[in-house]
Design a protein around this motif. Structure first.
Motif, PDB file in Angstrom:
ATOM      1  N   GLU A   4       0.933  -1.089   0.110  1.00  0.00           N
ATOM      2  CA  GLU A   4      -0.057   0.577   0.027  1.00  0.00           C
ATOM      3  C   GLU A   4       0.671   1.031   0.169  1.00  0.00           C
ATOM      4  O   GLU A   4      -0.051   2.602  -0.056  1.00  0.00           O
ATOM      5  CB  GLU A   4      -0.938   0.011   1.180  1.00  0.00           C
ATOM      6  N   ALA A   5       1.950   1.239  -0.592  1.00  0.00           N
ATOM      7  CA  ALA A   5       3.033   2.505  -0.580  1.00  0.00           C
ATOM      8  C   ALA A   5       2.948   3.542  -1.391  1.00  0.00           C
ATOM      9  O   ALA A   5       2.678   3.115  -2.168  1.00  0.00           O
ATOM     10  CB  ALA A   5       4.760   2.307  -0.323  1.00  0.00           C
ATOM     11  N   PRO A   6       2.977   4.668  -0.835  1.00  0.00           N
ATOM     12  CA  PRO A   6       2.719   5.067  -2.026  1.00  0.00           C
ATOM     13  C   PRO A   6       3.617   5.463  -2.813  1.00  0.00           C
ATOM     14  O   PRO A   6       4.810   4.941  -2.548  1.00  0.00           O
ATOM     15  CB  PRO A   6       2.510   6.665  -0.992  1.00  0.00           C
ATOM     16  N   GLY A   7       3.723   6.687  -3.769  1.00  0.00           N
ATOM     17  CA  GLY A   7       5.155   6.408  -5.167  1.00  0.00           C
ATOM     18  C   GLY A   7       6.141   7.336  -4.286  1.00  0.00           C
ATOM     19  O   GLY A   7       5.590   7.435  -3.217  1.00  0.00           O
ATOM     20  N   PRO A   8       7.011   6.955  -5.248  1.00  0.00           N
ATOM     21  CA  PRO A   8       8.233   7.711  -4.908  1.00  0.00           C
ATOM     22  C   PRO A   8       7.856   9.173  -4.981  1.00  0.00           C
ATOM     23  O   PRO A   8       7.093   9.926  -5.264  1.00  0.00           O
ATOM     24  CB  PRO A   8       9.180   7.030  -5.539  1.00  0.00           C
ATOM     25  N   GLY A   9       8.822  10.158  -3.505  1.00  0.00           N
ATOM     26  CA  GLY A   9       9.083  11.751  -3.221  1.00  0.00           C
ATOM     27  C   GLY A   9       7.961  11.910  -2.170  1.00  0.00           C
ATOM     28  O   GLY A   9       7.041  11.909  -1.799  1.00  0.00           O
ATOM     29  N   ARG A  10       8.712  12.573  -1.822  1.00  0.00           N
ATOM     30  CA  ARG A  10       7.639  13.826  -0.806  1.00  0.00           C
ATOM     31  C   ARG A  10       6.208  13.457  -0.664  1.00  0.00           C
ATOM     32  O   ARG A  10       6.092  13.825  -0.123  1.00  0.00           O
ATOM     33  CB  ARG A  10       8.926  14.748  -0.333  1.00  0.00           C
ATOM     34  N   SER A  11       6.587  14.657  -2.083  1.00  0.00           N
ATOM     35  CA  SER A  11       5.065  15.110  -2.507  1.00  0.00           C
ATOM     36  C   SER A  11       4.437  13.834  -2.241  1.00  0.00           C
ATOM     37  O   SER A  11       2.688  14.012  -1.739  1.00  0.00           O
ATOM     38  CB  SER A  11       4.964  15.684  -4.286  1.00  0.00           C
ATOM     39  N   ALA A  12       4.409  12.907  -2.670  1.00  0.00           N
ATOM     40  CA  ALA A  12       3.613  11.682  -2.831  1.00  0.00           C
ATOM     41  C   ALA A  12       2.886  10.597  -1.106  1.00  0.00           C
ATOM     42  O   ALA A  12       1.619  10.710  -0.918  1.00  0.00           O
ATOM     43  CB  ALA A  12       3.981  10.460  -3.701  1.00  0.00           C
ATOM     44  N   GLN A  13       4.493  11.341  -0.919  1.00  0.00           N
ATOM     45  CA  GLN A  13       4.621  10.609   0.813  1.00  0.00           C
ATOM     46  C   GLN A  13       3.539  11.501   1.672  1.00  0.00           C
ATOM     47  O   GLN A  13       2.417  10.812   2.363  1.00  0.00           O
ATOM     48  CB  GLN A  13       5.519  10.840   1.184  1.00  0.00           C
TER      49      GLN A  13
END
Length: 238
Positions: free
Chosen positions: A71-80
């Motif tokens: 369920e992890a979000p995509g890469p990058g701080r914005s996605a997190q």
């Protein structure tokens, strides 16, 4: 004693390799919030996600979101950051607890590797998380560290005082550590999958909660205490 200790220290190496494969189960994102009116600890599970609020220094509250790798979000701080914020909003009691609060840090990612490492070698020995690292889902880390330290202190005293060979004493420490930890390690790895509890487990838990002695024994086992009096530091919160 000092000469022997010095020899032991000088032989120490800095490379420790796991003696068993490491596995990363749960992932997490956490951030620091100001202005959280609720100062107690809150833990909420929804599906395979867990959210916890922990008061910390400077009147801040650390809010942690735990989720399975798939369920992890995509890469990058914005996605997190977006995943973190939306996940908190999806849980009404968490959204209510954070009403009027402000996120004062960028959400940070963390992943814990469950790993068992060889406990000792020429000039070195490992205790606590250094030798037996587990996901915090089972809250065993500090208890394990104290238990390891007590057994290791006896082993080092025996080995460095000459009442036993150092290798023999450390082998005894390793055997004791593994005997005390392996079942909890397997349990932790299972719980770190963040899968829903089965009906049998929930029924057993309900029966345990209804029996004061059984509940005390469960608590002692869970936090690594040997006797009811050991858990006194928990106060009335448990």
């Amino acid at each position: 004693m000092s000469s022997t200790t010095g020899d032991f220290t000088r032989r120490a190496t800095v490379e420790f390799r796991p003696s068993a494969p490491t596995t990363t189960r749960a992932r997490s994102l956490y951030g620091y919030w100001s202005g959280v009116a609720e100062r107690g600890v809150r833990v909420v599970f929804r599906g395979r996600r867990g959210i916890s609020l922990w008061p910390t220094n400077d009147a801040l509250t650390v809010v942690s979101l735990v989720f399975p790798p798939e369920e992890a979000p995509g890469p990058g701080r914005s996605a997190q950051a977006g995943f973190y914020a939306s996940s908190l909003r999806e849980v009404p009691e968490v959204e209510q607890a954070l009403a009027g609060a402000e996120l004062v840090s960028t959400p940070r990612a963390a992943a814990v590797r469950n790993a068992r490492r060889r406990a000792h070698g020429p000039g070195w020995v490992l205790a606590g998380d250094a030798g037996h690292h587990k996901d915090p889902v089972s809250a065993q880390g500090i208890s394990d560290a104290f238990a390891d330290a007590a057994v290791l202190a006896d082993a080092l005293h025996a080995g460095l005082s000459g009442s036993a060979g150092l290798d023999e004493a450390l082998a005894g420490y390793t055997a004791t550590r593994d005997a005390q930890r392996l079942e909890a390690f397997a349990y932790t790895c299972e719980q770190a999958e963040l899968r829903p509890f089965g009906a049998d487990f929930l029924n057993d838990l309900a029966r345990t909660a209804a029996d004061e002695q059984a509940a005390q024994a469960f608590l002692n086992t869970f936090v690594g205490c040997d006797a009811p009096s050991d858990a006194g530091w928990l106060g009335d919160s448990h």
